[in-house]
Design a protein around this motif. Structure first.
Motif, PDB file in Angstrom:
ATOM      1  N   ASP A  88       2.186  13.109  -2.547  1.00  0.00           N
ATOM      2  CA  ASP A  88       1.351  11.903  -2.470  1.00  0.00           C
ATOM      3  C   ASP A  88       0.324  11.963  -3.614  1.00  0.00           C
ATOM      4  OD1 ASP A  88      -0.560   9.975  -1.862  1.00  0.00           O
ATOM      5  OD2 ASP A  88      -0.661  10.475   0.271  1.00  0.00           O
ATOM      6  N   LEU A 101       4.586   5.836   2.641  1.00  0.00           N
ATOM      7  CA  LEU A 101       4.553   7.055   3.458  1.00  0.00           C
ATOM      8  C   LEU A 101       5.289   6.848   4.780  1.00  0.00           C
ATOM      9  CD1 LEU A 101       0.847   8.174   2.848  1.00  0.00           C
ATOM     10  CD2 LEU A 101       2.909   9.332   2.021  1.00  0.00           C
ATOM     11  N   ALA A 145      -6.688  15.370  -0.419  1.00  0.00           N
ATOM     12  CA  ALA A 145      -7.855  14.699   0.137  1.00  0.00           C
ATOM     13  C   ALA A 145      -8.109  15.311   1.512  1.00  0.00           C
ATOM     14  CB  ALA A 145      -7.589  13.210   0.278  1.00  0.00           C
ATOM     15  N   LEU A 171      -1.016  -2.377  -2.572  1.00  0.00           N
ATOM     16  CA  LEU A 171       0.161  -2.138  -3.419  1.00  0.00           C
ATOM     17  C   LEU A 171       0.343  -0.641  -3.652  1.00  0.00           C
ATOM     18  CD1 LEU A 171       2.489  -3.448  -5.000  1.00  0.00           C
ATOM     19  CD2 LEU A 171       0.996  -3.514  -7.003  1.00  0.00           C
ATOM     20  N   ALA A 189      -0.440  16.137  -0.492  1.00  0.00           N
ATOM     21  CA  ALA A 189      -1.221  15.236  -1.335  1.00  0.00           C
ATOM     22  C   ALA A 189      -1.721  16.057  -2.506  1.00  0.00           C
ATOM     23  CB  ALA A 189      -2.392  14.648  -0.553  1.00  0.00           C
ATOM     24  N   TYR A 195      -4.638  14.285   4.149  1.00  0.00           N
ATOM     25  CA  TYR A 195      -4.736  12.876   4.512  1.00  0.00           C
ATOM     26  C   TYR A 195      -4.438  12.701   6.011  1.00  0.00           C
ATOM     27  CZ  TYR A 195      -4.044   7.799   3.931  1.00  0.00           C
ATOM     28  OH  TYR A 195      -4.126   6.436   4.009  1.00  0.00           O
ATOM     29  N   GLY A 254       0.850  -1.190   0.000  1.00  0.00           N
ATOM     30  CA  GLY A 254       0.000   0.000   0.000  1.00  0.00           C
ATOM     31  C   GLY A 254       0.881   1.234   0.000  1.00  0.00           C
ATOM     32  N   SER A 255       0.330   2.382  -0.399  1.00  0.00           N
ATOM     33  CA  SER A 255       1.175   3.581  -0.350  1.00  0.00           C
ATOM     34  C   SER A 255       1.315   4.061   1.090  1.00  0.00           C
ATOM     35  CB  SER A 255       0.656   4.684  -1.267  1.00  0.00           C
ATOM     36  OG  SER A 255      -0.624   5.093  -0.900  1.00  0.00           O
ATOM     37  N   ASP A 256       0.433   3.609   1.984  1.00  0.00           N
ATOM     38  CA  ASP A 256       0.626   3.938   3.401  1.00  0.00           C
ATOM     39  C   ASP A 256       2.014   3.491   3.862  1.00  0.00           C
ATOM     40  OD1 ASP A 256      -1.879   5.068   3.685  1.00  0.00           O
ATOM     41  OD2 ASP A 256      -2.821   3.241   4.422  1.00  0.00           O
ATOM     42  N   TYR A 308      -0.890  11.679   7.907  1.00  0.00           N
ATOM     43  CA  TYR A 308       0.365  12.440   8.057  1.00  0.00           C
ATOM     44  C   TYR A 308       0.636  12.818   9.515  1.00  0.00           C
ATOM     45  CZ  TYR A 308      -0.318  13.002   2.950  1.00  0.00           C
ATOM     46  OH  TYR A 308      -0.558  12.804   1.613  1.00  0.00           O
ATOM     47  N   ALA A 335      -2.005   9.748  -4.687  1.00  0.00           N
ATOM     48  CA  ALA A 335      -2.995   8.669  -4.614  1.00  0.00           C
ATOM     49  C   ALA A 335      -4.103   8.833  -5.665  1.00  0.00           C
ATOM     50  CB  ALA A 335      -3.608   8.615  -3.212  1.00  0.00           C
ATOM     51  N   SER A 394      -4.489   1.362  -5.174  1.00  0.00           N
ATOM     52  CA  SER A 394      -5.758   1.161  -4.467  1.00  0.00           C
ATOM     53  C   SER A 394      -6.948   1.810  -5.148  1.00  0.00           C
ATOM     54  CB  SER A 394      -5.671   1.730  -3.048  1.00  0.00           C
ATOM     55  OG  SER A 394      -4.787   0.970  -2.264  1.00  0.00           O
ATOM     56  N   LYS A 395      -6.731   2.961  -5.761  1.00  0.00           N
ATOM     57  CA  LYS A 395      -7.875   3.713  -6.263  1.00  0.00           C
ATOM     58  C   LYS A 395      -8.083   3.498  -7.757  1.00  0.00           C
ATOM     59  CE  LYS A 395      -7.508   5.680  -2.053  1.00  0.00           C
ATOM     60  NZ  LYS A 395      -6.542   6.298  -1.161  1.00  0.00           N
TER      61      LYS A 395
HETATM   62  C1  LIG Z   1      -5.997   6.227  -0.064  1.00  0.00           C
HETATM   63  C2  LIG Z   1      -4.846   7.133   0.192  1.00  0.00           C
HETATM   64  C3  LIG Z   1      -3.577   6.635   0.471  1.00  0.00           C
HETATM   65  C4  LIG Z   1      -3.301   5.205   0.863  1.00  0.00           C
HETATM   66  O1  LIG Z   1      -3.575   4.298  -0.020  1.00  0.00           O
HETATM   67  P1  LIG Z   1      -3.096   2.791   0.156  1.00  0.00           P
HETATM   68  O2  LIG Z   1      -4.354   2.020   0.070  1.00  0.00           O
HETATM   69  O3  LIG Z   1      -2.351   2.619   1.431  1.00  0.00           O
HETATM   70  O4  LIG Z   1      -2.211   2.635  -1.021  1.00  0.00           O
HETATM   71  C5  LIG Z   1      -2.513   7.515   0.573  1.00  0.00           C
HETATM   72  N1  LIG Z   1      -2.688   8.823   0.447  1.00  0.00           N
HETATM   73  C6  LIG Z   1      -3.898   9.354   0.208  1.00  0.00           C
HETATM   74  C7  LIG Z   1      -4.032  10.823   0.087  1.00  0.00           C
HETATM   75  C8  LIG Z   1      -5.010   8.524   0.096  1.00  0.00           C
HETATM   76  O5  LIG Z   1      -6.218   9.043  -0.082  1.00  0.00           O
END
Ligand SMILES: *Cc1c(COP(=O)(O)O)cnc(C)c1O
Length: 355
Positions: free
Chosen positions: A180, A89, A154, A218, A150, A110, A84-86, A113, A182, A208-209
């Motif tokens: 970021d 981060l 978001a 991922l 971001a 987000y 995941g991008s989490d 952070y 996303a 994810s999106k």
């Molecule tokens: C959804 C989201 C992520 C995290 O997505 P992962 O499912 O962990 O890849 C990261 N940053 C922002 C701004 C998001 O909205």
């Protein structure tokens, strides 16, 4: 709290994920997932790879990393694939944040952070968004701190042009700038090409999106080879097999079937613009969006009442209690049918409030 919990974390306020109810079927417009399933090739690849689950995954995610590098037009030593991008981060926060490298990000962004910054004891400053919820880019020029933005942001959905991102990167040569992305596939402009010219820029993104893989976990980081090497130092100190083999195989297939995802993004952007116009007709304040969601305020109904009214009617959206945004809701864009249903329920709620 147990008596064993470390005092280091005692004051931590964890991130609150959007509801993932397992009880009844909702029209789920609350966590920015794609309404479309993964492509056929992704399903095949995942199923094939599942037969090898007794074996550890490739810790370098070699094939996936090379595919991603090719897709982005950079060399593989500039790419790190993550859970995941989490994870990208928090690797970055762990690698690049400390007392000597405080951070700065918008007050509305987000929610992870500030949580990561607190977890890793990184000092940070939150810069208020402007009244129209746009990021005041001037506040980040020459700021002398690690910048986290971001883009698109978001939960507002607003996007800064690439030229403004470049100015922020250029004016902070001694500080890392983390962008970021996303939601970049829904109408934004990626800063990835700039990573070839600026060694202080780190771009993070997710499958994810736009790529319908939220449940696979991922994400990726793209930056100079030195920044990626630092993040690998953290990764190999924490979780070397961070991307499981089913997800890695699915990721390769997703990149091979790019057209499918591009088409889905196009559909979502069309549905977004249609839904935005409908909401405006109903008197909503709708923030312009370059994402797969809308941030909107209902006329004559509080944000919370709107959220609860929709939930009662089987539609989940995301409501935040933060003072500045509590009259708004974040509505994920789904299929046209889902948006029609959402609008029908919305009209019911508005009518009920007027009666
Ligand atoms: C959804 C989201 C992520 C995290 O997505 P992962 O499912 O962990 O890849 C990261 N940053 C922002 C701004 C998001 O909205």
């Amino acid at each position: 709290m147990s008596k064993f919990f470390s005092g280091r974390h005692a004051a931590l306020i964890p991130y609150t994920p959007g509801e993932q109810p397992q009880d009844m079927q909702y029209v789920k417009l609350n966590t920015n997932e794609s309404p479309f399933p993964p492509s056929a090739g992704v399903l095949d690849a995942a199923l094939r790879e599942a037969g090898k689950l007794q074996l550890y995954s490739d810790p370098t995610s070699g094939e996936l990393t090379r595919k991603m590098a090719q897709h982005m037009g950079v060399s593989p030593d500039r790419v790190l694939m993550t859970n995941g991008s989490d994870e990208a981060l928090y690797f970055a926060f762990m690698a690049f944040g400390d007392e000597a490298h405080p951070m700065v990000f918008p007050d509305i962004t987000y929610g992870f952070y500030p949580v990561y910054a607190d977890l890793f004891h990184i000092p940070y400053e939150e810069k208020p968004l402007k009244d129209d919820f746009s990021i005041d880019a001037g506040e980040y020029r020459n700021v002398g701190k690690t910048v986290v933005i971001a883009n698109p942001n978001a939960p507002t959905g607003r996007c800064l042009p690439l030229s403004v991102i470049e100015e922020i990167v250029k004016s902070n040569p001694e500080n890392l700038v983390l962008i970021d992305e996303a939601y970049v596939d829904f109408g934004g402009e990626s800063a990835v090409p700039l990573t070839l010219r600026y060694d202080n820029l780190l771009v993070v993104g997710t499958f994810s999106k736009s790529r319908s893989m939220a449940g696979a976990r991922l994400g990726y980081a793209i930056a100079s080879p030195a920044i990626i090497a630092d993040m690998n130092t953290v990764k190999y100190s924490l979780n070397p097999y961070n991307v499981n083999r089913v997800t890695a195989a699915a990721g390769v297939a997703a990149l091979e079937e790019d057209e499918y995802y591009k088409n889905n993004c196009k559909t979502i952007m069309e549905n977004r613009e249609w839904t935005a116009r409908e909401l405006e007709t109903l008197g909503f304040d709708v923030i312009p969006s370059k994402t797969n969601f809308l941030f909107a305020k209902a006329p004559g109904v509080s944000g919370e009442a709107m959220y609860l009214g929709l939930k009662k009617r089987g539609v989940l959206v995301r409501h935040f209690t933060l003072e500045r945004i509590k009259e708004y809701n974040r509505i994920t864009i789904g299929t046209r049918e889902q948006m029609e249903l959402f609008l029908a329920k919305t009209k019911e709620i508005l009518k009920e409030a007027q009666a």
